[in-house]
Design a protein around this motif. Structure first.
Motif, mmCIF file in Angstrom:
data_model
loop_
_atom_site.group_PDB
_atom_site.id
_atom_site.type_symbol
_atom_site.label_atom_id
_atom_site.label_comp_id
_atom_site.label_asym_id
_atom_site.label_seq_id
_atom_site.Cartn_x
_atom_site.Cartn_y
_atom_site.Cartn_z
ATOM 1 N N VAL A 1 7.205 9.464 -5.634
ATOM 2 C CA VAL A 1 8.384 9.177 -4.803
ATOM 3 C C VAL A 1 9.340 8.303 -5.607
ATOM 4 C CG1 VAL A 1 9.179 8.051 -2.663
ATOM 5 C CG2 VAL A 1 7.054 9.376 -2.667
ATOM 6 N N SER A 2 10.621 8.574 -5.461
ATOM 7 C CA SER A 2 11.643 7.833 -6.207
ATOM 8 C C SER A 2 11.707 6.379 -5.742
ATOM 9 C CB SER A 2 13.016 8.476 -6.010
ATOM 10 O OG SER A 2 13.456 8.263 -4.679
ATOM 11 N N ARG B 1 13.381 2.742 0.880
ATOM 12 C CA ARG B 1 13.548 3.145 2.287
ATOM 13 C C ARG B 1 12.265 2.924 3.076
ATOM 14 N NH1 ARG B 1 16.617 8.619 3.071
ATOM 15 N NH2 ARG B 1 16.695 7.781 5.168
ATOM 16 N N ILE B 2 11.129 3.159 2.457
ATOM 17 C CA ILE B 2 9.838 2.906 3.120
ATOM 18 C C ILE B 2 9.696 1.416 3.421
ATOM 19 C CG2 ILE B 2 7.327 2.883 2.789
ATOM 20 C CD1 ILE B 2 7.707 5.516 1.161
ATOM 21 N N ALA C 1 0.835 -1.205 0.000
ATOM 22 C CA ALA C 1 0.000 0.000 0.000
ATOM 23 C C ALA C 1 0.867 1.251 0.000
ATOM 24 C CB ALA C 1 -0.923 -0.007 1.223
ATOM 25 N N ALA C 2 1.939 1.234 0.792
ATOM 26 C CA ALA C 2 2.835 2.392 0.841
ATOM 27 C C ALA C 2 3.546 2.576 -0.502
ATOM 28 C CB ALA C 2 3.852 2.223 1.971
ATOM 29 N N MET D 1 10.566 -4.839 5.316
ATOM 30 C CA MET D 1 10.391 -5.638 4.092
ATOM 31 C C MET D 1 11.561 -5.374 3.155
ATOM 32 S SD MET D 1 7.565 -6.932 5.056
ATOM 33 C CE MET D 1 7.340 -7.978 3.664
ATOM 34 N N ASN D 2 11.949 -6.396 2.411
ATOM 35 C CA ASN D 2 12.970 -6.186 1.387
ATOM 36 C C ASN D 2 12.267 -6.116 0.025
ATOM 37 O OD1 ASN D 2 12.337 -8.810 0.634
ATOM 38 N ND2 ASN D 2 14.126 -9.708 1.631
ATOM 39 N N ASN D 3 12.988 -5.992 -1.033
ATOM 40 C CA ASN D 3 12.398 -5.880 -2.373
ATOM 41 C C ASN D 3 11.579 -7.104 -2.752
ATOM 42 O OD1 ASN D 3 12.994 -3.352 -3.327
ATOM 43 N ND2 ASN D 3 15.013 -3.936 -4.092
ATOM 44 N N ASN D 4 11.990 -8.284 -2.249
ATOM 45 C CA ASN D 4 11.309 -9.526 -2.617
ATOM 46 C C ASN D 4 10.096 -9.809 -1.736
ATOM 47 O OD1 ASN D 4 13.277 -9.919 -4.567
ATOM 48 N ND2 ASN D 4 14.611 -11.045 -3.133
#
Length: 181
Positions: free
Chosen positions: A163-164, A170-171, A153-154, A177-180
């Motif tokens: 947002v980049s 970073r959020i 959701a974020a 949480m990581n990318n995966n």
């Protein structure tokens, strides 16, 4: 080994009547209770009646305390993270520990009977430990799913606001949480 209590020799109906009278008298007036017993054909001493009354009173108080604790838990603990189950498991584990300590002090029982009782208590502790581990694992899975949903959701909201990718990362990191995922 001490001789069996006369109370143990009562029929279930007689024992129920005796215990109801104990409760009616609020575990007091043991002299009057002995008179009541004699009038009903029971020859039980004041000390035997008192010992049995003390045990029964402790059991009833334990049930009352457990019931009150369960009620308070149900009122106070939200069940979103299954905190109620965790609290109940903890309560049962505490009670089982108390039972095991009591069994160690049980002088009246035969050694083989004590071993059997301890074996049953240990089995119950094992079952509660398994339940506790499963409950904690389930809680961790739910918390992970909640964090992942929050991260998704974020991420969606952050992308919609421009947002980049670094900001989004970073959020996600802040949410654990990581990318995966």
């Amino acid at each position: 080994m001490p001789k069996p209590s006369l109370i143990d020799g009562l029929t279930p109906e007689q024992r129920a009547a005796f215990e109801q009278e104990l409760i009616r008298r609020n575990f007091t007036d043991y002299d009057g209770l002995v008179d009541w017993l004699a009038a009903n054909g029971f020859e039980i001493s004041r000390s035997s009646a008192y010992r049995h009354g003390s045990k029964l009173k402790r059991k009833l108080q334990a049930v009352k305390n457990s019931t009150e604790a369960a009620r308070l838990i149900a009122e106070a603990a939200p069940d979103d993270a299954d905190l109620r189950s965790a609290a109940v498991i903890s309560l049962v584990q505490s009670e089982l520990f108390d039972v095991m300590v009591t069994l160690q002090d049980l002088d009246e029982a035969e050694p083989s009977e004590r071993v059997g009782l301890l074996k049953e208590a240990a089995k119950s502790v094992l079952d509660m430990t398994k339940a506790s581990v499963l409950q904690k694992k389930w809680k961790q899975e739910i918390e992970h799913k909640i964090r992942e949903q929050a991260a998704q959701a974020a991420t969606s909201a952050a992308k919609a606001e421009g947002v980049s990718e670094q900001g989004i990362e970073r959020i996600r990191e802040a949410l654990g949480m990581n990318n995966n995922g």
